[in-house]
Scaffold this motif. Structure first.
Motif, PDB file in Angstrom:
ATOM      1  N   ARG A  99      -2.674  -3.254   5.259  1.00  0.00           N
ATOM      2  CA  ARG A  99      -3.841  -2.369   5.243  1.00  0.00           C
ATOM      3  C   ARG A  99      -4.906  -3.077   4.412  1.00  0.00           C
TER       4      ARG A  99
ATOM      5  N   ASP B 151       0.847  -1.189   0.000  1.00  0.00           N
ATOM      6  CA  ASP B 151       0.000   0.000   0.000  1.00  0.00           C
ATOM      7  C   ASP B 151       0.885   1.241   0.000  1.00  0.00           C
ATOM      8  N   LYS B 152       0.610   2.168  -0.912  1.00  0.00           N
ATOM      9  CA  LYS B 152       1.484   3.336  -1.092  1.00  0.00           C
ATOM     10  C   LYS B 152       1.389   4.321   0.065  1.00  0.00           C
ATOM     11  N   VAL B 153       0.249   4.393   0.729  1.00  0.00           N
ATOM     12  CA  VAL B 153       0.080   5.368   1.811  1.00  0.00           C
ATOM     13  C   VAL B 153       0.742   4.891   3.093  1.00  0.00           C
ATOM     14  N   SER B 154       0.442   3.677   3.499  1.00  0.00           N
ATOM     15  CA  SER B 154       0.911   3.177   4.800  1.00  0.00           C
ATOM     16  C   SER B 154       2.260   2.471   4.722  1.00  0.00           C
ATOM     17  N   GLY B 155       2.631   1.976   3.541  1.00  0.00           N
ATOM     18  CA  GLY B 155       3.843   1.183   3.431  1.00  0.00           C
ATOM     19  C   GLY B 155       3.670  -0.256   3.889  1.00  0.00           C
TER      20      GLY B 155
ATOM     21  N   ALA C  62      -0.307   7.048   7.824  1.00  0.00           N
ATOM     22  CA  ALA C  62       1.118   6.711   7.819  1.00  0.00           C
ATOM     23  C   ALA C  62       1.669   6.666   9.240  1.00  0.00           C
ATOM     24  N   ASP C  63       1.221   7.614  10.099  1.00  0.00           N
ATOM     25  CA  ASP C  63       1.653   7.599  11.497  1.00  0.00           C
ATOM     26  C   ASP C  63       1.151   6.348  12.205  1.00  0.00           C
TER      27      ASP C  63
ATOM     28  N   ALA D 241       0.448   3.507  10.758  1.00  0.00           N
ATOM     29  CA  ALA D 241       1.202   2.370  10.215  1.00  0.00           C
ATOM     30  C   ALA D 241       2.579   2.279  10.854  1.00  0.00           C
ATOM     31  N   THR D 242       3.220   3.438  11.123  1.00  0.00           N
ATOM     32  CA  THR D 242       4.526   3.442  11.788  1.00  0.00           C
ATOM     33  C   THR D 242       4.424   2.833  13.178  1.00  0.00           C
TER      34      THR D 242
ATOM     35  N   ASP E  74      -3.969  10.924   4.951  1.00  0.00           N
ATOM     36  CA  ASP E  74      -2.894   9.985   4.600  1.00  0.00           C
ATOM     37  C   ASP E  74      -1.746  10.069   5.597  1.00  0.00           C
ATOM     38  N   ILE E  75      -1.445  11.290   6.077  1.00  0.00           N
ATOM     39  CA  ILE E  75      -0.381  11.449   7.079  1.00  0.00           C
ATOM     40  C   ILE E  75      -0.751  10.723   8.361  1.00  0.00           C
TER      41      ILE E  75
END
Length: 652
Positions: free
Chosen positions: A314, A240-244, A295-296, A298-299, A291-292
């Motif tokens: 995801r 997934d490009k947003v979360s990695g 991503a946070d 997902a981190t 998306d930010i």
């Protein structure tokens, strides 16, 4: 024979030839000198005797003459002294035989010393009284010759040892880089491309090292490019490009693979996270901020599960999931607490416009994907309705039953091991274009006390729980070796699977090494397959086990390959004899362009290393033709034949 030994042998031969030549030349020269000395000595003695004998013979006193001769003869330097009258009749005769005991018998035979007689006439005035003949004894000459030969041999041997020692040191210095070249050449043959760090001073070797380093660098760069290309296609297909994290497609493939692979795990826990209010948050703050936030999140998920998770993904626009296998209850609770605390910190920054609804479900390998997600959704809804924001662990009923019956399974497996209640099934692996048999993969099944087959997905998790996989793998290897012994010619090659638990067992590795060491004719027919999961989980253990297989001459293959993100680097470090593509990935190729591109990248990478590929789950002619077009060499699946029970021939 190594180059060092060849050079030492050549130097030794040359030294021996020089020594032999010098020894022969010295002996021949010494022999000529001694013969001249013996002749001179005899002549001097004959001349010296002629004067005393003149007086004795003039008086015809043989007693006096005998005394004169004995005085000289008894010194032992003479072999024979003879006095003759003018007519040639022997008047007096003394002779000494033997006297060569101090030298070996072969020396006089090989180097015969000629002893010319010395002669002198005996006369009184003008009247000739007779003649004395003296022959020197060669014993002392032979003794001198033998001592000279030994001294020269000892000196030459001492010189040889000195030269040999210096040569060894020099060869070590000169040929040291050559050994490094040899090591790298062997590594390249094993598809392990690395540089030669030692650059020799010898010009010719230096050029070889530079050329080999240049070649390995080019090949390594090509492999790096292939790995990067394959990784890019994998990310396009499954990340997934947003979360990695893995996208829904990649998560489903790996999760289905986890449930389908026999003996992969005993128990597992899945965390399913849903974020309520994310849609409204996107509308209010924009999709970029949303998306930010994802991503946070997902981190946080990645950091919390970094040591324990096997799959992170995801699975929806506002949903994530993590799967951990074989973690204990205490660790599960720690993960729940850490996840809840960290996520609340992230969501607090979003002014609590986004809330967490999560469920943690413990399940076993017998459950289906649908049942697991249904129960996980129920756990999420319970948390959402409770409104307390607490994540709780839930056990599936079937999982509870399995755990409760753990002792019974252990007893069943122990009894099966004691009574040898195991059945082997074999499925063919075929070369796709030629439809030729490559080998058979063997699967084992347990028989219960009533003689019924027990599915592997039921007893293998319990075997993992009770650390019984080494004993099961040992029983299977034994059965396979006995089958190959009795069914000679029936099976071309046999592939068996070995678990990570067995590879980690020192006792199993030592047993397998001892069992296969003395059956090279059967070992040559054997291949061992290790799952991609096992290879990726513990590189060091896998590398050590593979080195044992290589020493035994057993082929090594990686099973269920293509889904783990670190698998390509492992293949480069420890190149197998073949790779089996995961069945789920193979089935995706026909319908998913990204998966198809990922497979083609794997094919290109494997071709760069010269590693054959085997596609699993080949079920149709269309799938077969697609794989042939993608240059996949071999295949396995129900299209070629279902697993069939192996009937072991009776000993004749």
């Amino acid at each position: 024979m190594t180059l060092r030994r060849q050079l030492l042998l050549a130097i030794s031969i040359i030294f021996f030839a020089v020594f032999l030549g010098l020894q022969i030349l010295s002996v021949l020269t010494m022999r000529d000198y001694l013969q001249q000395q013996l002749a001179s000595h005899a002549q001097d003695a004959a001349t010296a005797l002629s004067r005393p004998l003149e007086e004795a013979l003039a008086k015809n006193d043989q007693t006096l003459a005998n005394i004169q001769i004995s005085t000289l003869f008894d010194r032992g330097y003479y072999k024979k002294i003879v006095v003759l009258d003018p007519a040639g009749k022997v008047l007096l005769h003394k002779e000494l035989n033997g006297g060569k005991d101090n030298v070996p018998a072969w020396l006089p035979a090989l180097f015969d010393l000629q002893t010319p007689p010395g002669e002198a006439f005996i006369s009184s005035g003008w009247r000739q009284l007779g003649k004395v003949v003296v022959v020197s004894h060669p014993a002392y000459a032979y003794d001198y010759l033998w001592r000279s030969m030994r001294e020269m041999a000892l000196w030459m041997f001492a010189m040889y040892l000195v030269v040999w020692g210096l040569t060894v040191v020099l060869l070590r210095i000169i040929l040291g880089p050559l050994e490094k070249i040899e090591e790298v050449a062997i590594a390249i043959q094993a598809k392990n491309f690395r540089r030669i760090e030692v650059v020799p001073q010898t010009r010719e070797l230096q050029r070889v090292v530079v050329a080999m380093n240049h070649m390995t660098e080019r090949i390594s760069s090509l492999l790096d490019e292939e790995i990067a290309r394959a990784e890019n296609f994998r990310r396009e297909a499954f990340i997934d490009k947003v979360s990695g994290l893995e996208n829904r497609h990649g998560f489903d493939l790996r999760f289905n693979h986890l449930l389908s692979e026999e003996g992969r795990f005993e128990t597992a826990v899945i965390f399913v996270l849903e974020f309520d209010g994310l849609k409204e948050y996107n509308h209010q703050h924009g999709y970029q901020q949303g998306d930010i936030l994802l991503a946070d999140v997902a981190t946080v998920v990645t950091e919390v599960f970094s040591k324990y998770s096997n799959i992170l993904g995801r699975i929806g626009g506002a949903s994530m999931a993590a799967v951990c296998i074989d973690v204990d209850q205490k660790t599960m609770q720690l993960l729940v607490d850490a996840l809840q605390y960290r996520l609340n910190q992230v969501l607090l920054r979003a002014s609590r416009q986004v809330s967490l609804a999560a469920g943690a479900l413990v399940f076993g390998p017998a459950q289906t994907r649908g049942d697991i997600f249904s129960r996980a959704d129920l756990a999420i809804e319970v948390m959402r309705q409770a409104g307390n924001g607490q994540i709780s662990l839930t056990l599936m009923e079937d999982s509870e039953a399995v755990i409760a019956g753990s002792h019974g399974w252990r007893t069943l497996i122990h009894n099966a091991l004691a009574d040898h209640r195991w059945v082997l099934f074999a499925q063919p692996v075929m070369r796709l274009q030629l439809r030729q048999l490559v080998h058979h993969e063997v699967f084992s099944r347990l028989l219960d006390t009533q003689g019924n087959l027990v599915p592997a997905n039921q007893f293998l998790p319990m075997a993992l729980r009770h650390q019984l996989m080494p004993e099961i793998d040992q029983a299977v290897v034994t059965l396979v070796m006995e089958m190959l012994q009795k069914n000679r010619g029936t099976y071309k090659n046999i592939a068996i699977n070995v678990s990570l638990q067995s590879m980690e067992s020192k006792e199993f590795c030592e047993w397998m090494q001892a069992r296969l060491k003395y059956s090279p004719e059967l070992t040559a027919l054997l291949s061992v397959e290790i799952s991609e999961f096992a290879c990726a989980k513990d590189h060091a253990v896998t590398r050590k086990f593979v080195s044992v297989l290589r020493e035994l001459g057993v082929r090594f293959g990686v099973d269920h390959f293509g889904l783990d993100p670190h698998a390509l680097n492992f293949i480069r470090e420890v190149p197998p004899d073949y790779i089996k593509l995961d069945g789920g990935l193979v089935q995706e190729v026909a319908t998913n362009d990204n998966s198809h591109a990922h497979l083609r990248a794997i094919v290109k990478f494997a071709q760069s290393l010269g590693i054959p590929l085997i596609a699993q789950n080949v079920e149709s002619e269309a799938s077969l033709q697609l794989l042939i077009a993608d240059q996949v060499e071999c295949g396995q699946g129900f299209y070629f034949g279902a697993p069939e029970k192996i009937v072991v021939a009776e000993a004749g």
